[in-house]
Write an enzyme that holds these catalytic residues in place. Structure first.
Site, PDB file in Angstrom:
ATOM      1  N   ALA A 111       3.900   1.517  -1.181  1.00  0.00           N
ATOM      2  CA  ALA A 111       4.521   1.617  -2.502  1.00  0.00           C
ATOM      3  C   ALA A 111       3.544   2.190  -3.529  1.00  0.00           C
ATOM      4  O   ALA A 111       3.906   3.046  -4.337  1.00  0.00           O
ATOM      5  CB  ALA A 111       5.014   0.243  -2.952  1.00  0.00           C
ATOM      6  N   ALA A 112       2.294   1.714  -3.481  1.00  0.00           N
ATOM      7  CA  ALA A 112       1.289   2.184  -4.430  1.00  0.00           C
ATOM      8  C   ALA A 112       1.007   3.670  -4.252  1.00  0.00           C
ATOM      9  O   ALA A 112       0.991   4.443  -5.223  1.00  0.00           O
ATOM     10  CB  ALA A 112       0.004   1.371  -4.270  1.00  0.00           C
ATOM     11  N   TYR A 161       0.835  -1.207   0.000  1.00  0.00           N
ATOM     12  CA  TYR A 161       0.000   0.000   0.000  1.00  0.00           C
ATOM     13  C   TYR A 161       0.870   1.258   0.000  1.00  0.00           C
ATOM     14  O   TYR A 161       0.598   2.225  -0.730  1.00  0.00           O
ATOM     15  CB  TYR A 161      -0.900  -0.028   1.234  1.00  0.00           C
TER      16      TYR A 161
END
Length: 242
Positions: A155-156, A153
């Site tokens: 990273a996104a 999450y």
């Protein structure tokens, strides 16, 4: 007719943003994945705020569905212009990285990061032609600070923050602004399982935020008055982290 498209608009922050866009006079396109009942509740709220809208059902994690549904809608509705895009849809699937499965990584990246690319690219053409647009991406404290158990999450959302800053530089001359809001702990479905009593001790204002407070910030960034603000990430976290 000027429209605002809100991905993940059936509940939580997305629903509050849809209501705010309606109050600002926009025809609201409410994207949702599967829960038609909740999406219709959002549409009812939009109408109650003096505007109108419609439901657009597609999974933002599926680029073929995005193309089939959203591109078809754009081609069939030449009289409607998507002037505001709020990329709100996202999903969490938490785990320490050592136990993180491929499917957990893919699901979160596809829903929270790849969807930004596929949805925004489709909407950007008409904004460029009309030389006006507002793109607001709902990211997260997790994408700024990084949180344990949320490598996927974080990273996104960090990816969307980087894309926000880059795209803003590409389209600024065309009258398009691109910004992000980064909520902290907000009272939604995604935070129901958290220990609010314990966590609010870490928040200077001593409470979780409300979806409507995020929506108010989104509404400002979507307004004409915010035309000199772009490439920014606005934290909405009660002073928890800056």
């Amino acid at each position: 007719m000027k429209c605002a498209l809100v991905t993940g608009g059936s509940r939580g922050i997305g629903r509050a943003v849809c209501a705010k866009m309606a109050a600002m006079g926009y025809y609201v396109l409410i994207n949702y994945k599967s829960n038609t009942e909740e999406a219709n509740k959002t549409l009812h709220l939009v109408k109650g705020n003096g505007s109108n809208g419609e439901l657009l059902q597609f999974d933002v994690a599926d680029k073929e569905q995005i193309k089939e549904v959203l591109e078809s809608w754009i081609n069939a509705n030449g009289d409607k212009i998507i002037e505001v895009l709020i990329n709100n849809a996202g999903v969490r699937d938490d785990s320490l990285m050592v136990w993180l499965k491929d499917e957990q990584w893919d699901k979160v990246i596809n829903t929270s990061l790849n969807s930004f690319f596929y949805v925004t690219r489709l909407v950007l053409d008409s904004m460029m032609v009309n030389r006006y647009g507002r793109i607001i991406n709902v990211v997260s404290l997790s994408g700024i600070k990084g949180l344990p158990g949320q490598t996927n999450y974080s990273a996104a959302k960090a990816g969307v923050i980087g894309a926000t800053k880059a795209l803003a530089q590409e389209v600024g001359r065309s009258g398009i602004t691109v910004n992000a809001v980064a909520p902290g702990y907000i009272k939604t479905d995604m935070t129901e399982e958290l220990d609010e009593k314990e966590l609010r001790r870490t928040i200077p204002v001593n409470r979780f935020g409300l979806p409507e407070e995020v929506a108010h910030a989104v509404g400002f960034l979507a307004s004409k008055e915010a035309s000199y603000i772009t490439a920014e990430v606005l934290s909405i976290n009660g002073g928890l982290y800056s």
